[in-house]
Design a protein around this motif. Sequence first.
Motif, PDB file in Angstrom:
ATOM      1  N   LYS A 182      74.142  -8.008 -79.380  1.00 24.40           N
ATOM      2  CA  LYS A 182      73.585  -9.340 -79.630  1.00 24.40           C
ATOM      3  C   LYS A 182      73.406  -9.988 -78.267  1.00 24.40           C
ATOM      4  CE  LYS A 182      77.889 -11.946 -80.206  1.00 24.40           C
ATOM      5  NZ  LYS A 182      78.660 -12.837 -81.050  1.00 24.40           N
ATOM      6  N   GLY A 183      72.493 -10.972 -78.222  1.00 25.95           N
ATOM      7  CA  GLY A 183      72.242 -11.610 -76.940  1.00 25.95           C
ATOM      8  C   GLY A 183      71.762 -13.029 -77.103  1.00 25.95           C
ATOM      9  N   THR A 184      72.000 -13.825 -76.068  1.00 29.37           N
ATOM     10  CA  THR A 184      71.523 -15.196 -76.023  1.00 29.37           C
ATOM     11  C   THR A 184      70.927 -15.459 -74.642  1.00 29.37           C
ATOM     12  OG1 THR A 184      73.673 -16.035 -75.304  1.00 29.37           O
ATOM     13  CG2 THR A 184      73.250 -16.064 -77.672  1.00 29.37           C
ATOM     14  N   ALA A 185      70.021 -16.425 -74.597  1.00 26.83           N
ATOM     15  CA  ALA A 185      69.440 -16.905 -73.343  1.00 26.83           C
ATOM     16  C   ALA A 185      68.987 -18.334 -73.588  1.00 26.83           C
ATOM     17  CB  ALA A 185      68.275 -16.022 -72.904  1.00 26.83           C
ATOM     18  N   ALA A 215      69.513 -12.932 -80.251  1.00 28.32           N
ATOM     19  CA  ALA A 215      68.743 -11.694 -80.309  1.00 28.32           C
ATOM     20  C   ALA A 215      69.637 -10.633 -80.936  1.00 28.32           C
ATOM     21  CB  ALA A 215      68.328 -11.268 -78.909  1.00 28.32           C
ATOM     22  N   GLU A 216      69.013  -9.698 -81.638  1.00 27.18           N
ATOM     23  CA  GLU A 216      69.753  -8.588 -82.241  1.00 27.18           C
ATOM     24  C   GLU A 216      69.168  -7.279 -81.747  1.00 27.18           C
ATOM     25  OE1 GLU A 216      69.508  -8.982 -86.458  1.00 27.18           O
ATOM     26  OE2 GLU A 216      70.760 -10.780 -86.494  1.00 27.18           O
ATOM     27  N   SER A 246      65.176  -7.698 -81.113  1.00 25.38           N
ATOM     28  CA  SER A 246      64.384  -8.692 -81.842  1.00 25.38           C
ATOM     29  C   SER A 246      64.938 -10.091 -81.592  1.00 25.38           C
ATOM     30  CB  SER A 246      64.430  -8.409 -83.340  1.00 25.38           C
ATOM     31  OG  SER A 246      63.975  -7.101 -83.607  1.00 25.38           O
ATOM     32  N   TYR A 247      64.019 -11.035 -81.328  1.00 26.58           N
ATOM     33  CA  TYR A 247      64.455 -12.397 -81.040  1.00 26.58           C
ATOM     34  C   TYR A 247      63.278 -13.363 -81.145  1.00 26.58           C
ATOM     35  CZ  TYR A 247      62.588 -11.174 -76.432  1.00 26.58           C
ATOM     36  OH  TYR A 247      61.777 -10.759 -75.410  1.00 26.58           O
TER      37      TYR A 247
END
Length: 176
Positions: free
Chosen positions: A103-106, A113-114, A125-126
Motif C-alpha cells: 500500500k502507498g500514500t503520497a 494506492a494498492e 492502482s491509485y
Amino acid sequence: MNRRLLLSASALALLAGCASAPVPEDYAAEKPALDLKTYFNGPLTAHGLFTDRAGKVKRRFTVKLVGRWQGDVGTLEEDFLYSDGKTERRVWTITALGNGRYKGTAGDVIGEAEGIARGNALRWSYTLRLPVDNTTYDVQFDDWMYLMDDRVMLNKARMSKFGIDLGEVTLSFYKP
C-alpha cells in the motif's frame, strides 16, 4: 452462406474483444521476481512520456528517484523534470504488507494506492489529484510495472476519469 460466414466472423471478433483483462497472477512464473524493497532502494532514473487517447505524445519527462527502506516501510522520492522545463515532486510512503501486497500514500494521491506483485510484475492502482491549468482533476491510474532484469523496469499506466480513457504514461526505469 456468406451471411452465416459474416455472422460467425462477427461472433468470433466479439468473443476475442471480451477476453479478460490481465491480473497479477498471470505473471507469477515470470522471472526475475520483483521485490519493491530491493528494486526501489537507492538511486534510480526514469524516462517517460504521456500520450493522449489518440496516441499523440503530449508530454515528455525524466524522473530522478531515491528509495529508502526501514523494515517494511519505504520512502520513494520522485523529482520530475518535464520537457517544457516544469518540475514536480512526489514522495511516496510504501508499506510491504506481505505476500507481494503493498500500500502507498503520497501528498497528491487520494486515499491509498494498492499494489500486488507476482513474478516480475506489479499492478499499482491509485487516484491522483492532477493539476491542469487552473483546476485539478482526480484521475485513476492503473500502473503495470515489469522487471526486465536487475537494472531495468518498464511501466505502462492507463489514466482514466469516470471510466473514460484519458491516455497512457510509459516509463523506463534504470537502476545504476
